[in-house]
Design a protein around this motif. Sequence first.
Motif, short mmCIF file in Angstrom:
data_model
loop_
_atom_site.label_atom_id
_atom_site.label_comp_id
_atom_site.label_asym_id
_atom_site.label_seq_id
_atom_site.Cartn_x
_atom_site.Cartn_y
_atom_site.Cartn_z
N LEU B 631 107.25 19.91 77.55
CA LEU B 631 107.00 21.33 77.72
C LEU B 631 106.25 21.52 79.02
O LEU B 631 105.82 20.57 79.66
CB LEU B 631 106.20 21.88 76.55
CG LEU B 631 106.96 21.74 75.23
CD1 LEU B 631 106.08 22.09 74.08
CD2 LEU B 631 108.21 22.60 75.23
N SER B 632 106.12 22.73 79.35
CA SER B 632 105.53 22.97 80.66
C SER B 632 104.54 24.11 80.56
O SER B 632 104.75 25.09 79.89
CB SER B 632 106.65 23.34 81.62
OG SER B 632 106.11 23.57 82.87
N SER B 633 103.41 23.91 81.17
CA SER B 633 102.52 25.04 81.39
C SER B 633 101.89 24.77 82.74
O SER B 633 101.67 23.62 83.11
CB SER B 633 101.48 25.13 80.30
OG SER B 633 100.67 24.00 80.34
N ARG B 740 110.76 26.43 79.75
CA ARG B 740 109.82 25.51 79.09
C ARG B 740 108.46 26.17 78.89
O ARG B 740 107.78 25.93 77.90
CB ARG B 740 109.67 24.22 79.90
CG ARG B 740 110.87 23.31 79.78
CD ARG B 740 110.67 22.02 80.54
NE ARG B 740 111.95 21.37 80.79
CZ ARG B 740 112.55 20.55 79.91
NH1 ARG B 740 111.96 20.30 78.76
NH2 ARG B 740 113.69 20.00 80.20
N THR B 744 106.72 26.65 75.28
CA THR B 744 105.35 26.27 74.97
C THR B 744 104.64 27.36 74.18
O THR B 744 103.88 27.10 73.27
CB THR B 744 104.57 26.01 76.27
OG1 THR B 744 105.38 25.21 77.11
CG2 THR B 744 103.26 25.31 76.00
N ARG B 745 104.92 28.60 74.58
CA ARG B 745 104.25 29.73 73.90
C ARG B 745 104.69 29.87 72.44
O ARG B 745 104.05 30.54 71.67
CB ARG B 745 104.57 31.05 74.61
CG ARG B 745 104.29 31.05 76.09
CD ARG B 745 102.84 31.30 76.37
NE ARG B 745 102.54 30.94 77.74
CZ ARG B 745 102.41 31.81 78.72
NH1 ARG B 745 102.54 33.08 78.49
NH2 ARG B 745 102.13 31.39 79.94
N GLY B 765 105.59 18.05 68.50
CA GLY B 765 105.78 17.96 69.95
C GLY B 765 106.07 16.55 70.41
O GLY B 765 106.85 16.33 71.34
#
Lengths: 291, 952
Positions: B631-633, B740, B744-745, B765
């Motif tokens: 995932l990406s943040s 992504r 994540t949210r 995850g």
Amino acid sequence: MATVQVSEAEKVYILHGIRDDLRVDGRGCEDYRHMEIETDVVSNTDGSAKITLGHTAVLVGVKAEIGKPRPLVPNEGYLEFFVDCSANATPEFEGRGGEELGTELSNTLYKVFNNKHSVDLKSLSISAGEHCWVLYVDVLLLQCDGNLYDAISIAIKAALFNTKIPRVHISSDDEGGKEIELSDDPYDCMRLDVENVPCIVTLCKVGHRHVVDATLQEKACSVASLIISVTHKGTVTCTRKVGGGSLDPESIYEMTEAGKRVGKALHAPLMKLLQQEESLGTKRQKVGFLG
Amino acid sequence: MLKSKTFIKKTRSGGVMKIVREHYLRDDIWCGSEVCADCKQESTVLQGDACIESNLCAYPHYLIPDTNVVLHQIDVLEDPVIRNVIILQTVLQEVRHRSAPVYKRLKDIIHEKEKHFYTFTNEHHSETFVEREPGESANDRNDRAIRVATKWYSQHLKTSAPDAEGLKVVLLTNDNGNKQKAEESGLLVYKCEEYIKSLIANPELVDCLALSNDDKNEVTSSKVLFPEHLPLSRIQAGIKSGTFLQGTFRASRDNYLEATVFVQGEGEDTTEVLIQGLQNLNRAVHQDVVAVQLLPRDQWVAPSSVVLQDEGTAKDDDAEEEEEEEKALRISAAEASRKPTARIVGIIKRSWRPFCGMLNTSQIKESTRHLFTPADRRIPRIRIETRQAATLAGQRIMVAIDGWPKHSRYPNGHFVRSLGGAGDKETEQEVLLLEHDVPHQAFSQAVLSFLPKMPWCITPEDMMKREDLRHLTVCSVDPPGCTDIDDALHCRELDNGNLEVGVHIADVSHFIRPGNAMDKEAANRGTTVYLCGKRIDMVPELLSSNLCSLRSNVERLAFSCIWEINHKAEILKTRFTKSVINSKASLTYAEAQMKIDDTSKNDDITKSLRGLNKIAKILKRHRIEKGALTLSSLEVRFHIDSETHDPIDLQTKELMETNSMVEEFMLLANISVAQKIYDEFPDCAMLRKHPAPPPSNYDILLKAAKSKEVEIHTDSAKALADSLDMARVDGFPYFNTLLRILATRCMMQAVYFCSGMDSDFHHYGLASPIYTHFTSPIRRYADIIVHRLLAVAIGADSTYPDLMDKQKQSALSNNLNYRHKMSQYAQRASVAFHTQLFFKSRGILNEEGFVLFVRKNAIIVLIPKFGLEGTVFFDKKDKAAPNLVFDEEGPSLKVEQHTFHIFDRVKVTISLDDSNIQHQKIRMSLIDPVIPGVSVPVPDVEPQAKKPKLDR
């Protein structure tokens, strides 16, 4: 129960003495031995009393608990009796040795109190059919030196006199749900009316006569005894015959009359004494078990 | 002497119980005064020259506050000016009974040496013990006990301290009856207000005074604004019968007339109940435990999506009222989907704490009554009384609530302390730590006393019990500037051709022994909090940055996890051992990457790193095949000016191969340890789970993807991971990252839990059936517990009862989850604050961004360059709203002629809106696409913004 061995010669001596209204320890036939009473001796009960009569010692504790009234009498509370014969009193009580005697004693107590007048059971009701006070009267025999019935009954009367039941009131909310509320003042409590609580007088038939408050030696000379519970007015609430021998109707009548006389005479000084002790309040020097 | 205390208690089953406690009275309780000649005390607390400038008491004196004074005026007592106070045991017990937080604060004061607070155990003193009398209430008895003790003190000091002339004791009480009785028995007695006002030298203390009841009456008109709260007994009866519901009150952030109450139902499920309107809210404050009564169904309303802020000022309470009612009505008229609505009938437990915020000074110049606006929007404004308004304006201050009478629009409170000027970095940092409940005080002496003595070295006993791994080529790889290094790695080839890989974790549990003050403090803090440019340690610095930190070329204690792995990255053997290591190098990610890439290097460290990297890649592939999510943040990194500590540049964090290398081995270690401790202790292993999100969470993601004609499968983690990998749109390389971010949210929060209390262990995850945290014991308390469990499992350490108690473990994990969540919020808030500082120095910027979400009246835009998210509002207070059509299915928002979709590319100007100094925010306005009346003209990109930087 505790017994003593008495020789023939001793028996004759005792019998002859009683015939002449002079007992071995110098008492008359209707005299009690020296008696000591103290109330409020066990702090975690709601009422307690300790009595010594000769060497007989009895401790009574009263615990008040909230319970459900009996279905037949929804607006009354009730009393429960339990007699514990401690092995302290005599080695014979060890193990389950005292059980039989204990049951016998407590059964007698149920009978003695099984009437409308002894205790005002209605005053023990909290809300009819739902809650009432149950008084658990626990008797502990500490030492046996004859005449247990009388000692126990006097101790119970003193303990009931001393009993302080916390005052509760029922609050009901909008939905009709009831809640018991406790007063937060520990001094705010209800007392019982013990005026009509009977005392037991045990009469022992020795020879042709009968004595009250027999010692163990006298008991050994007796064939049978009569237990009479008497209120302060002289009302007899219960009689029982104990012992192996038989009693003729005439002597039963005589003994009952004597029992009433003695019982009436017992109540007045007892109440006076209890009230006197009560009036001393917290300043009273407690004697307790070591005194 | 023995006394017994008797009291009667109601039992849970409805019975009545008489309880008798033995109470021993002693004659060896000393008075604690320095000047006393009679008492045989070893150390004294109260000073002989207890002088304080007061025009009521010109003589030296000790203070004896009664219970209510302590409860209500604890802020005053905490002031350093107030010293030489006798706290009676009666007072202490009553305070403990009535308010746990005040009790704790009082205990803290008593422990502070400079305050000279003495606890006098009057209840056990043979001369000051009093028994309750018939007809006397418990409170009256306590008051009498306080008076008796005060009397004793005044006589005792007179007779046994002849040297200290005129030393007296002063009783402080706010109770008129008590005061009168005290005066009758010849004691010196003052009301707390009287006394504090008499302190000529310290007028500022008056502000800290909490309002007492009689004061409140004069403050406001007699007009009743709120319904009366029901007494607790009625509430309890109501909850029992089901007419009332009990729940936690959560005020709405956006609308001060709206709140929700979370009612805990049977088992796990909670229901939300809506509360609307001032009357129904009935003086509840955020986080209070309240009793609510459901309104009839026809009065149910829907939550409004309107943003309402309480803008009223102190003086025009009445005029405001109608206006508010009007507003409230408007809300209920606009409802479509009704929700269970209720009104608050009573407060079961207040959870008032001191609040941070700012003062709105009254328009009337001489007025001493002002309104205080808390930083947290969910807290109502508080009316306080202060003479220092002029100085306090523009400062961040703390205020405590004293009460909320039914005829007052706002709660009454008092000033506690000032934190500093608003906008200052230190002040703002303090505020965000306080508001996020992050314990950040310096470590107490009690805690520090458990630190190892310096100079510290490894003893031969330590060596005996540990495996000596000093010969291994161990190195650590961390972000630059990291001083708390809790992991190190090694990799070497074995004779049989396999590889031996070791993960070495700082052995913090060797230093922090269970149950001591340091352990308790760490358990309470739960985690180290990283703010921009500041770190709030969980354990004292000596441990975190020195003894536990696995720095290079020093011998350190470690807990090692060693695997034998073949070249296909299959684990053949796993073992755990306590060890001693000597790290050969502390590298940064970049340095490690350079070593791996630099083919000319061939030293041991590089070889080791290459081996690790190779295995890590295979491990990662395996993991992704199993369905782990990537995932990406966006994480932001500030370049901080070394002198001013102001952020001068902002960039998103860059990820290198070595990041993922270290991560891979940490995951491996965590999973191996989780399995081991669960096998050994199936009932009390501390694990970490990540529940699968409910399908409805994915709605937004699915809709967004659909708008670009991309299909996302969410049936399993694996399907999601695969479809995310497939999702690409030609000519839009950033699309995948955006997707992504959205994914994540949708996720749930990962939480710690005790294995005996739960049955679902799955980590969604990571696609691992079991997981825990083992690798960062310096900064996370959960890891310390896991270390202890593992140490017991391998026989390296002894156990203790709390470790095996699943209830306690569970309570601990709840605290850790809470601290962890709060630390993340604090971190985010800190980043937001620094972003604001950055934009303040940069002026206005024009940037390109993407629409991340579409709302009814706004779009949320992400600026990838700064990792910054902002909202572009289309309706403004002062302007007529443009024509907005919101389509929930799209989701899209049509503004006049232009329709916005998720992922649309837009251009915005970014500037700092500091019109509200308390809530400074980044404002974004649209530049492109151009919509007349909505977008703004492109502002000149600032030559002037660069200037201040060049000037410096």
